[in-house]
Scaffold this active site. Structure first.
Site, PDB file in Angstrom:
ATOM      1  N   ASP A  35     -31.647 -41.254  87.621  1.00 57.22           N
ATOM      2  CA  ASP A  35     -31.794 -41.165  89.075  1.00 57.22           C
ATOM      3  C   ASP A  35     -33.053 -40.388  89.488  1.00 57.22           C
ATOM      4  O   ASP A  35     -33.349 -39.332  88.910  1.00 57.22           O
ATOM      5  CB  ASP A  35     -30.593 -40.430  89.693  1.00 57.22           C
ATOM      6  CG  ASP A  35     -29.293 -41.205  89.539  1.00 57.22           C
ATOM      7  OD1 ASP A  35     -29.175 -42.008  88.597  1.00 57.22           O
ATOM      8  OD2 ASP A  35     -28.390 -40.987  90.381  1.00 57.22           O
ATOM      9  N   ASP A  49     -33.154 -42.599  98.747  1.00 53.41           N
ATOM     10  CA  ASP A  49     -32.156 -41.750  99.414  1.00 53.41           C
ATOM     11  C   ASP A  49     -32.205 -40.301  98.928  1.00 53.41           C
ATOM     12  O   ASP A  49     -32.532 -40.024  97.793  1.00 53.41           O
ATOM     13  CB  ASP A  49     -30.725 -42.275  99.230  1.00 53.41           C
ATOM     14  CG  ASP A  49     -30.424 -43.489 100.098  1.00 53.41           C
ATOM     15  OD1 ASP A  49     -31.174 -43.697 101.068  1.00 53.41           O
ATOM     16  OD2 ASP A  49     -29.457 -44.204  99.801  1.00 53.41           O
ATOM     17  N   ARG A  50     -31.817 -39.423  99.823  1.00 51.43           N
ATOM     18  CA  ARG A  50     -31.661 -37.983  99.570  1.00 51.43           C
ATOM     19  C   ARG A  50     -32.973 -37.227  99.479  1.00 51.43           C
ATOM     20  O   ARG A  50     -33.129 -36.233 100.146  1.00 51.43           O
ATOM     21  CB  ARG A  50     -30.858 -37.742  98.283  1.00 51.43           C
ATOM     22  CG  ARG A  50     -29.506 -38.388  98.321  1.00 51.43           C
ATOM     23  CD  ARG A  50     -28.414 -37.359  98.099  1.00 51.43           C
ATOM     24  NE  ARG A  50     -27.132 -37.921  98.483  1.00 51.43           N
ATOM     25  CZ  ARG A  50     -26.415 -38.737  97.730  1.00 51.43           C
ATOM     26  NH1 ARG A  50     -26.850 -39.059  96.523  1.00 51.43           N
ATOM     27  NH2 ARG A  50     -25.282 -39.203  98.169  1.00 51.43           N
ATOM     28  N   ASP A 102     -31.146 -45.935  91.465  1.00 56.42           N
ATOM     29  CA  ASP A 102     -31.124 -44.822  92.418  1.00 56.42           C
ATOM     30  C   ASP A 102     -32.523 -44.243  92.622  1.00 56.42           C
ATOM     31  O   ASP A 102     -32.789 -43.073  92.341  1.00 56.42           O
ATOM     32  CB  ASP A 102     -30.100 -43.751  92.019  1.00 56.42           C
ATOM     33  CG  ASP A 102     -28.678 -44.156  92.435  1.00 56.42           C
ATOM     34  OD1 ASP A 102     -28.486 -45.333  92.799  1.00 56.42           O
ATOM     35  OD2 ASP A 102     -27.776 -43.300  92.398  1.00 56.42           O
ATOM     36  N   HIS A 125     -26.506 -41.864  87.085  1.00 56.35           N
ATOM     37  CA  HIS A 125     -25.463 -41.816  88.111  1.00 56.35           C
ATOM     38  C   HIS A 125     -24.769 -40.471  88.281  1.00 56.35           C
ATOM     39  O   HIS A 125     -24.169 -40.221  89.304  1.00 56.35           O
ATOM     40  CB  HIS A 125     -24.422 -42.907  87.808  1.00 56.35           C
ATOM     41  CG  HIS A 125     -23.482 -43.227  88.932  1.00 56.35           C
ATOM     42  ND1 HIS A 125     -23.900 -43.431  90.225  1.00 56.35           N
ATOM     43  CD2 HIS A 125     -22.140 -43.419  88.952  1.00 56.35           C
ATOM     44  CE1 HIS A 125     -22.862 -43.720  90.976  1.00 56.35           C
ATOM     45  NE2 HIS A 125     -21.775 -43.713  90.241  1.00 56.35           N
ATOM     46  N   HIS A 170     -26.513 -48.663  85.328  1.00 57.10           N
ATOM     47  CA  HIS A 170     -26.596 -47.480  86.200  1.00 57.10           C
ATOM     48  C   HIS A 170     -25.344 -46.608  86.128  1.00 57.10           C
ATOM     49  O   HIS A 170     -25.411 -45.406  85.909  1.00 57.10           O
ATOM     50  CB  HIS A 170     -26.850 -47.872  87.650  1.00 57.10           C
ATOM     51  CG  HIS A 170     -26.893 -46.672  88.555  1.00 57.10           C
ATOM     52  ND1 HIS A 170     -27.916 -45.759  88.491  1.00 57.10           N
ATOM     53  CD2 HIS A 170     -26.033 -46.200  89.486  1.00 57.10           C
ATOM     54  CE1 HIS A 170     -27.687 -44.785  89.359  1.00 57.10           C
ATOM     55  NE2 HIS A 170     -26.544 -45.026  89.976  1.00 57.10           N
ATOM     56  N   ASN A 179     -26.445 -47.875  92.652  1.00 57.30           N
ATOM     57  CA  ASN A 179     -25.584 -48.044  93.828  1.00 57.30           C
ATOM     58  C   ASN A 179     -26.313 -47.706  95.138  1.00 57.30           C
ATOM     59  O   ASN A 179     -25.888 -48.122  96.201  1.00 57.30           O
ATOM     60  CB  ASN A 179     -24.304 -47.214  93.702  1.00 57.30           C
ATOM     61  CG  ASN A 179     -24.585 -45.754  93.525  1.00 57.30           C
ATOM     62  OD1 ASN A 179     -25.266 -45.352  92.587  1.00 57.30           O
ATOM     63  ND2 ASN A 179     -24.085 -44.932  94.438  1.00 57.30           N
ATOM     64  N   HIS A 180     -27.444 -47.000  95.056  1.00 57.91           N
ATOM     65  CA  HIS A 180     -28.211 -46.721  96.279  1.00 57.91           C
ATOM     66  C   HIS A 180     -29.169 -47.842  96.651  1.00 57.91           C
ATOM     67  O   HIS A 180     -29.751 -47.803  97.738  1.00 57.91           O
ATOM     68  CB  HIS A 180     -28.971 -45.395  96.158  1.00 57.91           C
ATOM     69  CG  HIS A 180     -28.087 -44.223  96.435  1.00 57.91           C
ATOM     70  ND1 HIS A 180     -28.037 -43.617  97.665  1.00 57.91           N
ATOM     71  CD2 HIS A 180     -27.190 -43.592  95.657  1.00 57.91           C
ATOM     72  CE1 HIS A 180     -27.151 -42.633  97.625  1.00 57.91           C
ATOM     73  NE2 HIS A 180     -26.621 -42.599  96.414  1.00 57.91           N
ATOM     74  N   ARG A 200      -9.656 -41.388  94.602  1.00 54.55           N
ATOM     75  CA  ARG A 200     -10.208 -41.776  95.905  1.00 54.55           C
ATOM     76  C   ARG A 200      -9.565 -43.042  96.438  1.00 54.55           C
ATOM     77  O   ARG A 200      -9.688 -43.352  97.607  1.00 54.55           O
ATOM     78  CB  ARG A 200     -11.715 -42.056  95.767  1.00 54.55           C
ATOM     79  CG  ARG A 200     -12.567 -40.845  95.683  1.00 54.55           C
ATOM     80  CD  ARG A 200     -14.026 -41.227  95.561  1.00 54.55           C
ATOM     81  NE  ARG A 200     -14.314 -41.772  94.243  1.00 54.55           N
ATOM     82  CZ  ARG A 200     -14.678 -41.052  93.211  1.00 54.55           C
ATOM     83  NH1 ARG A 200     -14.828 -39.772  93.317  1.00 54.55           N
ATOM     84  NH2 ARG A 200     -14.912 -41.612  92.048  1.00 54.55           N
ATOM     85  N   HIS A 226     -34.054 -40.622  93.251  1.00 59.79           N
ATOM     86  CA  HIS A 226     -33.672 -40.268  94.621  1.00 59.79           C
ATOM     87  C   HIS A 226     -34.811 -39.745  95.488  1.00 59.79           C
ATOM     88  O   HIS A 226     -34.700 -38.673  96.092  1.00 59.79           O
ATOM     89  CB  HIS A 226     -32.529 -39.239  94.607  1.00 59.79           C
ATOM     90  CG  HIS A 226     -31.193 -39.877  94.358  1.00 59.79           C
ATOM     91  ND1 HIS A 226     -30.677 -40.870  95.165  1.00 59.79           N
ATOM     92  CD2 HIS A 226     -30.278 -39.676  93.380  1.00 59.79           C
ATOM     93  CE1 HIS A 226     -29.509 -41.254  94.698  1.00 59.79           C
ATOM     94  NE2 HIS A 226     -29.229 -40.561  93.608  1.00 59.79           N
TER      95      HIS A 226
END
Lengths: 311, 307
Positions: A52, A83-84, A80, A237, A162, A112-113, A210, A54
């Protein structure tokens, strides 16, 4: 090609943004390259594997400084990219240009991003609007994300993805038939590959508390490797303080390449250098010095460190 | 540095490495802010708490308020906050939630090569994956005790007028105990901020939760002490609202980044009526027991004998 990719890469390495029409063209051309790739891309070592990022652009440049620049070093990125961090646009533009310039030496897996839904919440969408004044650049990139491959196999021995494994996938051939040219769905094998996590306390697959998503255990890893005649699973991840972790009796590794994640975790990062005989070396590194002068101060969470009369 | 002036009391601020402290009026306040825990620290904390830990667990971070005359200390730390997270099957009042697409997810899945629905597959050890905690810090000793404040006595509530005065801030620190991105289904975090003014100190510990397309939740702990008294005032309160209620407040509906800004969300909670945000039946509709507001006080002695 009507534009000079080497010049674009040069600009980007200096953190200069490319114009919107140019990005559109680069994304279109990259889609054509990605479209021809299988859901499982086979490559040969040596290769350097990156987890990642990011949007931590300066740390990506740090990776090239310590791991070598393209095309002298072959790279496999595990997803990834956006983002962030503060520089998702710069990061994904540079990686896209590198993929287009050296399609056989740079591999980009989908994380997943790399999704419309996730990037609307976690920063990439907002950053595109802020830097270009419209969502067009975000549309070009997220359309291109739909074409990114899902997995890579190195020397027929190392499976790279990932997130992790899926209960719907026993053999790698089952990945090849997934229709990947779409937004990442909530469920199904494509979602599992980019979302799932290992759980070394478990043997089998388990449903996350979850209410959606899986964790996979030791027997799952062992069986998957056996069925597919492989020796190792490589994924990203998950954040870890050390920058990498090796589990399940050296059958699975996690590579994490965003040092001082979100500019506040203080963690190390690593890239995994895989030699011609598949020997593995985690090259651990810390945040690039440029972050000090151009970064965290602007980050949203850093605002809590600013002296204020909170109530 | 040591400063003395008629308005500014004598105090000493010290910043060494990851610790930042102030000594003032017989109090020492120390804030620690450093990296997330490493793998072996996480392993031992995980075993001790019997809980799958948040992705970012800042195991060394804390705020310690220490009253030198009495030896009494009040601490906010990561272990304390996570101890109050439910680590088993959630029951009534725990406010359990599932991710937004949980039902759709379960209904479409079957165990591969069989007709068993996914609901019969093993579920990982249950725990509150949202890391909801009503942690309000913990004291070094069980006495003196926190007592309900007298609502008629204005000296027993946090004086907003004092706190909104632009008095000089002699010490400011912030630290984070944990954060988890809930696998990109939202975010859960605990952040503490503290400021010291010439006449008082004020601390805010805040648990913030966002579950995308489901709800927002917040639990605040405020501590106030006027140096001229021997009383510490603690106010705790919780709020909940459906995701869409907060989302409807976005200035630009396509840009959801503000939903990740816990201070912005807190300001919306502040604007919404409590019949929505502190009502077990409306709000997030989870029946969470944290949807209350409580003010308590504690009296500190000059030394441990007096307690």
């Amino acid at each position: 090609m009507p534009f000079d990719l080497d010049h674009c890469i040069e600009q980007l390495l200096h953190k200069r943004l490319l114009g919107e029409p140019l990005i559109r063209e680069i994304c279109e051309k990259t889609k054509e390259v990605l479209m021809r790739e299988s859901n499982v891309v086979h490559i040969q070592a040596p290769v350097t594997v990156v987890g990642d990022i990011h949007g931590q652009f300066y740390d990506l440049v740090e990776i090239f400084r310590i791991g070598g620049y393209c095309p002298n070093t072959n790279y496999l990125f595990l997803g990834d990219y956006v983002d962030r961090g503060l520089f998702s646009v710069e990061t994904i533009t540079l990686l896209t240009c590198l993929k287009l310039r050296y399609p056989d030496r740079v591999q980009l897996i989908r994380g997943n991003h790399e999704s419309r839904a996730v990037t609307q919440t976690y920063g990439f969408y907002t950053e595109c609007i802020r830097k270009y004044g419209s969502p067009n650049v975000w549309i070009y990139f997220t359309d291109m994300f739909d074409f990114l491959t899902l997995s890579v196999v190195i020397d027929d021995r190392i499976f790279c993805v990932h997130g992790g494994l899926s209960p719907s996938i026993h053999s790698i051939d089952q990945i090849k038939v997934v229709d990947r040219f779409r937004e990442i769905p909530h469920e199904g094998p494509m979602a599992d590959l980019v979302w799932s996590d290992p759980d070394s306390d478990k043997e089998d697959f388990a449903i996350s508390p979850r209410g959606a998503g899986y964790t996979f255990g030791s027997q799952v890893v062992r069986k998957f490797l056996e069925i597919n005649h492989m020796s190792h699973i490589l994924r990203a991840h998950q954040l870890c303080m050390e920058g990498f972790s090796v589990s399940f009796d050296n059958r699975l590794s996690t590579v994490w390449s965003a040092p001082n994640y979100c500019y506040r975790c203080g963690n190390s990062a690593s890239i995994l250098e895989i030699g011609p005989g598949q020997e593995m070396h985690f090259n651990v590194f810390e945040a690039a010095p440029e972050n000090e002068r151009d970064g965290p101060q602007q980050a949203q969470q850093a605002s809590m460190m600013k002296i204020e009369y909170f109530l | 540095m040591t400063t003395t002036s008629p308005e500014i009391p004598s105090h000493h601020v010290d910043e060494t490495g990851v610790n930042k402290s102030i000594t003032i009026h017989g109090w020492k306040i120390t804030t620690t802010s450093t990296s997330i825990s490493n793998a072996s620290e996480l392993d031992s904390l995980q075993r001790e708490l019997d809980l799958t830990l948040p992705e970012m667990t800042f195991g060394h971070n804390s705020v310690v308020l220490s009253h030198e005359a009495s030896g009494w200390t009040y601490t906010f730390d990561t272990k304390g906050a996570l101890k109050q997270v439910c680590n088993k099957e959630l029951g009534p009042g725990d406010g359990g939630v599932k991710v937004g697409h949980a039902e759709a997810w379960a209904s479409t899945r079957t165990v591969p090569n069989s007709l068993t629905p996914v609901s019969e597959m093993t579920v990982a050890k249950p725990y509150d994956w949202t890391y909801t905690t009503m942690y309000a810090g913990h004291a070094s000793t069980s006495t003196p005790q926190w007592l309900p404040a007298d609502p008629e006595d204005s000296s027993q509530s946090i004086p907003m007028a004092t706190l909104t005065k632009p008095d000089p801030i002699l010490y400011y620190a912030a630290t984070q105990l944990f954060e988890d991105e809930l696998h990109d289904n939202g975010a859960s975090m605990y952040i503490i901020r503290v400021r010291v003014m010439p006449t008082c100190f004020f601390l805010l510990g805040r648990f913030s939760l966002r579950v995308d397309h489901v709800l927002f939740r917040q639990h605040d702990t405020r501590l106030f002490h006027d140096f001229s008294s021997n009383m510490l005032i603690r106010e705790t309160a919780g709020w909940e609202a459906p995701y869409e209620t907060i989302r409807a407040r976005l200035p630009n509906p396509d840009d959801r980044t503000r939903l990740t800004d816990t201070q912005w969300v807190a300001s919306i909670f502040n604007e919404l009526p409590t019949r929505i945000t502190q009502n077990k039946r409306s709000g997030g509709g989870t029946g969470w027991r944290g949807l209350t507001r409580r003010v308590e006080t504690i009296l500190l002695g000059r030394d441990t004998q007096e307690m």
